[in-house]
Design a protein around this motif. Structure first.
Motif, PDB file in Angstrom:
ATOM      1  N   ILE A  84       8.390   8.357  18.357  1.00 30.90           N
ATOM      2  CA  ILE A  84       9.748   8.815  18.620  1.00 30.90           C
ATOM      3  C   ILE A  84       9.647   9.947  19.629  1.00 30.90           C
ATOM      4  N   ASP A  85      10.643   9.989  20.493  1.00 34.81           N
ATOM      5  CA  ASP A  85      10.705  11.100  21.437  1.00 34.81           C
ATOM      6  C   ASP A  85      11.076  12.339  20.628  1.00 34.81           C
ATOM      7  N   ARG A  86      10.102  13.212  20.553  1.00 33.68           N
ATOM      8  CA  ARG A  86      10.254  14.405  19.735  1.00 33.68           C
ATOM      9  C   ARG A  86      11.446  15.232  20.177  1.00 33.68           C
ATOM     10  N   GLN A  87      11.590  15.480  21.443  1.00 34.86           N
ATOM     11  CA  GLN A  87      12.657  16.340  21.952  1.00 34.86           C
ATOM     12  C   GLN A  87      14.029  15.728  21.657  1.00 34.86           C
ATOM     13  N   GLU A  88      14.125  14.417  21.789  1.00 34.01           N
ATOM     14  CA  GLU A  88      15.397  13.751  21.521  1.00 34.01           C
ATOM     15  C   GLU A  88      15.779  13.913  20.054  1.00 34.01           C
ATOM     16  N   LEU A  89      14.788  13.741  19.146  1.00 36.24           N
ATOM     17  CA  LEU A  89      15.049  13.883  17.718  1.00 36.24           C
ATOM     18  C   LEU A  89      15.375  15.332  17.378  1.00 36.24           C
ATOM     19  N   ILE A  90      14.685  16.288  17.943  1.00 37.44           N
ATOM     20  CA  ILE A  90      14.944  17.708  17.681  1.00 37.44           C
ATOM     21  C   ILE A  90      16.348  18.064  18.162  1.00 37.44           C
ATOM     22  N   ASN A  91      16.727  17.603  19.337  1.00 36.05           N
ATOM     23  CA  ASN A  91      18.073  17.900  19.856  1.00 36.05           C
ATOM     24  C   ASN A  91      19.152  17.323  18.917  1.00 36.05           C
ATOM     25  N   ALA A  92      18.948  16.095  18.443  1.00 39.22           N
ATOM     26  CA  ALA A  92      19.920  15.473  17.542  1.00 39.22           C
ATOM     27  C   ALA A  92      20.010  16.245  16.227  1.00 39.22           C
ATOM     28  N   LEU A  93      18.853  16.683  15.710  1.00 39.81           N
ATOM     29  CA  LEU A  93      18.843  17.450  14.461  1.00 39.81           C
ATOM     30  C   LEU A  93      19.493  18.823  14.648  1.00 39.81           C
ATOM     31  N   GLU A  94      19.279  19.456  15.790  1.00 41.06           N
ATOM     32  CA  GLU A  94      19.911  20.765  16.047  1.00 41.06           C
ATOM     33  C   GLU A  94      21.430  20.628  16.149  1.00 41.06           C
ATOM     34  N   GLU A  95      21.868  19.569  16.818  1.00 39.44           N
ATOM     35  CA  GLU A  95      23.307  19.334  16.891  1.00 39.44           C
ATOM     36  C   GLU A  95      23.879  19.128  15.489  1.00 39.44           C
ATOM     37  N   LEU A  96      23.121  18.386  14.665  1.00 40.00           N
ATOM     38  CA  LEU A  96      23.551  18.158  13.288  1.00 40.00           C
ATOM     39  C   LEU A  96      23.608  19.476  12.534  1.00 40.00           C
ATOM     40  N   ARG A  97      22.576  20.305  12.725  1.00 40.53           N
ATOM     41  CA  ARG A  97      22.547  21.607  12.059  1.00 40.53           C
ATOM     42  C   ARG A  97      23.733  22.453  12.500  1.00 40.53           C
ATOM     43  N   ASN A  98      24.105  22.400  13.752  1.00 43.91           N
ATOM     44  CA  ASN A  98      25.238  23.184  14.248  1.00 43.91           C
ATOM     45  C   ASN A  98      26.569  22.647  13.703  1.00 43.91           C
TER      46      ASN A  98
END
Length: 168
Positions: free
Chosen positions: A28-42
């Motif tokens: 998995i593209d790590r950065q893509e998953l991290i960005n999606a999780l951060e948006e979810l966290r926000n």
């Protein structure tokens, strides 16, 4: 996009990721998953706040509904008490009216009986008076007839010639 849509997007990313041979892992593209999780966290805190606000609003509506229901029940109980009280007053008044009518009828009957007794006594006294008067009238007529007969007898003696005096 809301939190559920973000979660669906993350799940779709993981499902579409390339699998590693002989492993359960995937690339998995790590950065893509991290960005999606951060948006979810926000988004999650605002969604949670909104959900909490909805729960608070729901509780307020439920409390207001309960207060309104309690008020309606209290008013119903008061109206019931008032109607029962009015009914009791009406029943009491009807009993009192019936009692008064009964007493009035009894008093009227007692007065009728007294008047009947008085009239009967007065008529009996009048009857005795008339009986005595008739007896007195009858005696007077009898005397008058007797006197008339005596007077007629006396008159017939006067018509007879006088007897001459006899000497002895």
């Amino acid at each position: 996009m809301d939190a559920l849509e973000r979660i669906d997007e993350i799940v779709a990313t993981v499902e579409s990721a390339r699998a590693m041979p002989m492993s359960r892992n995937c690339l998995i593209d790590r950065q893509e998953l991290i960005n999606a999780l951060e948006e979810l966290r926000n988004e999650v805190p605002s969604e949670l706040r909104r959900a909490a606000n909805l729960l608070v609003e729901r509780d307020k509506i439920l409390d207001a509904g309960k207060r309104e229901a309690d008020r309606i029940i209290a008013e119903g109980e008061q109206e019931h008490s008032r109607l029962v009280s009015v009914h009791e007053v009406v029943v009491s008044a009807e009993h009192e009216a019936n009692r008064m009518v009964t007493e009035a009828r009894e008093e009227a009957q007692r007065l009728r009986d007294e008047v009947d007794d008085y009239v009967d006594t007065a008529l009996a006294n009048f009857e005795q008076f008339l009986t005595k008067s008739l007896a007195s009238i009858e005696r007077g007529r009898d005397k008058m007839h007797a006197l008339r007969e005596i007077g007629a007898f006396s008159a017939s003696e006067e018509e007879l010639p006088e007897a001459e005096p006899q000497s002895f």
